[in-house]
Design an enzyme around this catalytic site. Sequence first.
Site, PDB file in Angstrom:
ATOM      1  N   ARG B 224      47.288 -29.058  90.066  1.00  0.00           N
ATOM      2  CA  ARG B 224      46.906 -30.296  89.571  1.00  0.00           C
ATOM      3  C   ARG B 224      45.743 -30.807  89.507  1.00  0.00           C
ATOM      4  NH1 ARG B 224      50.748 -29.914  86.552  1.00  0.00           N
ATOM      5  NH2 ARG B 224      52.442 -31.362  86.486  1.00  0.00           N
ATOM      6  N   GLU B 253      44.086 -35.083  80.811  1.00  0.00           N
ATOM      7  CA  GLU B 253      44.295 -34.083  79.788  1.00  0.00           C
ATOM      8  C   GLU B 253      44.942 -34.961  78.527  1.00  0.00           C
ATOM      9  OE1 GLU B 253      47.034 -31.248  81.452  1.00  0.00           O
ATOM     10  OE2 GLU B 253      45.733 -30.572  83.119  1.00  0.00           O
ATOM     11  N   HIS B 272      45.666 -25.897  80.057  1.00  0.00           N
ATOM     12  CA  HIS B 272      46.802 -25.988  80.260  1.00  0.00           C
ATOM     13  C   HIS B 272      47.866 -25.264  80.099  1.00  0.00           C
ATOM     14  CE1 HIS B 272      49.249 -29.017  83.447  1.00  0.00           C
ATOM     15  NE2 HIS B 272      49.904 -27.926  83.500  1.00  0.00           N
TER      16      HIS B 272
END
Lengths: 327, 327
Positions: B224, B253, B272
Amino acid sequence: MPEPVVLVLDADPSPRLGRLTGRARVLRTDAAGLAARLPESDVLLVWDFTSDAVREAWPGEGRRPRWVHTASAGVDRLLCPELVASDTVLTNARGIFERPIAEYVAGLVLAFAKDLPTTLALQRERRWHHREGQQVAGSRAVVVGAGPIGREITRLLHGLGVQVALVGRSARRTIHGVEDLGPLAARADWVISAVPLTPSTYGMFDTRFFGLLQPSARFINVGRGASVVEADLVQALNRRWLAGAALDVFAAEPLAPDSPLWDVPGLLVSPHLSGDTVGWRDRLGEQFVAMYELWADGGPLPNVVDKQRGYVPSTDNSAEEEGASPE
Amino acid sequence: MPEPVVLVLDADPSPRLGRLTGRARVLRTDAAGLAARLPESDVLLVWDFTSDAVREAWPGEGRRPRWVHTASAGVDRLLCPELVASDTVLTNARGIFERPIAEYVAGLVLAFAKDLPTTLALQRERRWHHREGQQVAGSRAVVVGAGPIGREITRLLHGLGVQVALVGRSARRTIHGVEDLGPLAARADWVISAVPLTPSTYGMFDTRFFGLLQPSARFINVGRGASVVEADLVQALNRRWLAGAALDVFAAEPLAPDSPLWDVPGLLVSPHLSGDTVGWRDRLGEQFVAMYELWADGGPLPNVVDKQRGYVPSTDNSAEEEGASPE
């Protein structure tokens, strides 16, 4: 008895041969001086393995070294008919390059599967663009060339969960014969070449071959450049017969700045480095020194090349091997 | 008895839930409609796991779903005190992301070791420049986060010959406690984070931590984003306290186009995607359907999150696990 003369076809950096002090007289030469020195030498260490100097100098006049060792896996640039026909023993650097090359191939497979080149390109544009990668586990590879390098590639990819078929000259045990290559390549996600350059591998990857591949397949060459018909690969990539390719070896090295290969979409070009990891030159020097000590004591040498075939056949009795040939 | 209502916090593409026909009434909502629909829902499927919608909508009025499932490994964006305190069962997508993420990390390790980004940059400049790579076999890694993702990363790197130390919250069996992280990181070539975001992992990778690393080390985060103090990492890279880093996750993000992270030398930025391989959404949908069938039949659910801890504890008795949290 005078110390044997070890002639080094030198390159920068030179090999460390201090351990031979008192056991050999070491002479060094460049390609231009090679022919003149050959008759006075007992052993030739081909430290600069990137030229055709040996093939060109060997056929001349006079005595020839009894043993030639090359600090490379491939021997294609050394062999001339006179050397092949002679009693001179030729050995190679088997054992040094296998693992680095296998890691390099595994890295390319994962980089292609995860689309790393696109990630790097998007980063330069500051663009956040999510894409889906491919899972490597469960994908299918064909490794062409069943020598120690091809077998190490097979082992490492298998560890990543890839279903790998290994193709050699002839079928034996777990190795497919070259007659299976077409059908295996036609359903492969990855085709990896680690073949030595011999008359039977010259130009073997051509339009006919690339026409067999799946549009999603990638082709990786860490063997010898001249096994690929480069123009055919470029055409196949441009026609999207395959999804991508990576070449670490080329018909002419270094690749010229104006070569069309540099900017073919989907083609990754690297400068013949797959086998070269930090310390590799030291390992090559140590390998030669250890082999010299065996030779000077009259023992049999390992890594003896079958000069007719152009690679080191198996040293165990389990299977004939084909020495793959990067470097 | 009426069919249970399954509310889907939807995203494009939607999950395929056709198998639930006749067993559930499926409603779909976006984030804006979530709060109004919660009271009438028995089950909430968090298909869009990229927002704070659940954490924001949950504390309102009325009845709440008895079961919340998120199509992600991490649950940090869902948890609010009211959900934690409630009787609602929270489950995650354990089992879907482990292998893809481990492959992604292995690909980054190999790409760094073989200097693939430089190879691609030199190719754009049509420059043949030979370099030496690093051998991955025999290098040292520390994987932080001993959940299923961290353990799969450990397994895959181990298969590549890497010496891997796995660090969890507390020491048990083959897992190091977090008190060993400093000394292990100080001699690691690779530090990989797969930690869930919890109060104890928030900002854990900071200037103090990066100061421990070898100048040759690389840091990879697939856990994370907020576990890393991004400004500290940038400073450490600029000071060459470490050789490189790769971030697949970020505190915010998507990463903004004007983020300074895009062009830090040595920093690889990806959007991601480490866990997302072709078919992943289908697999997430199938996992939810299978879990729904268990739930509707009154059976116990797998992948139940310990809401206090913020991850799924071990389901076997061998060891407590920390659910790493990409996606």
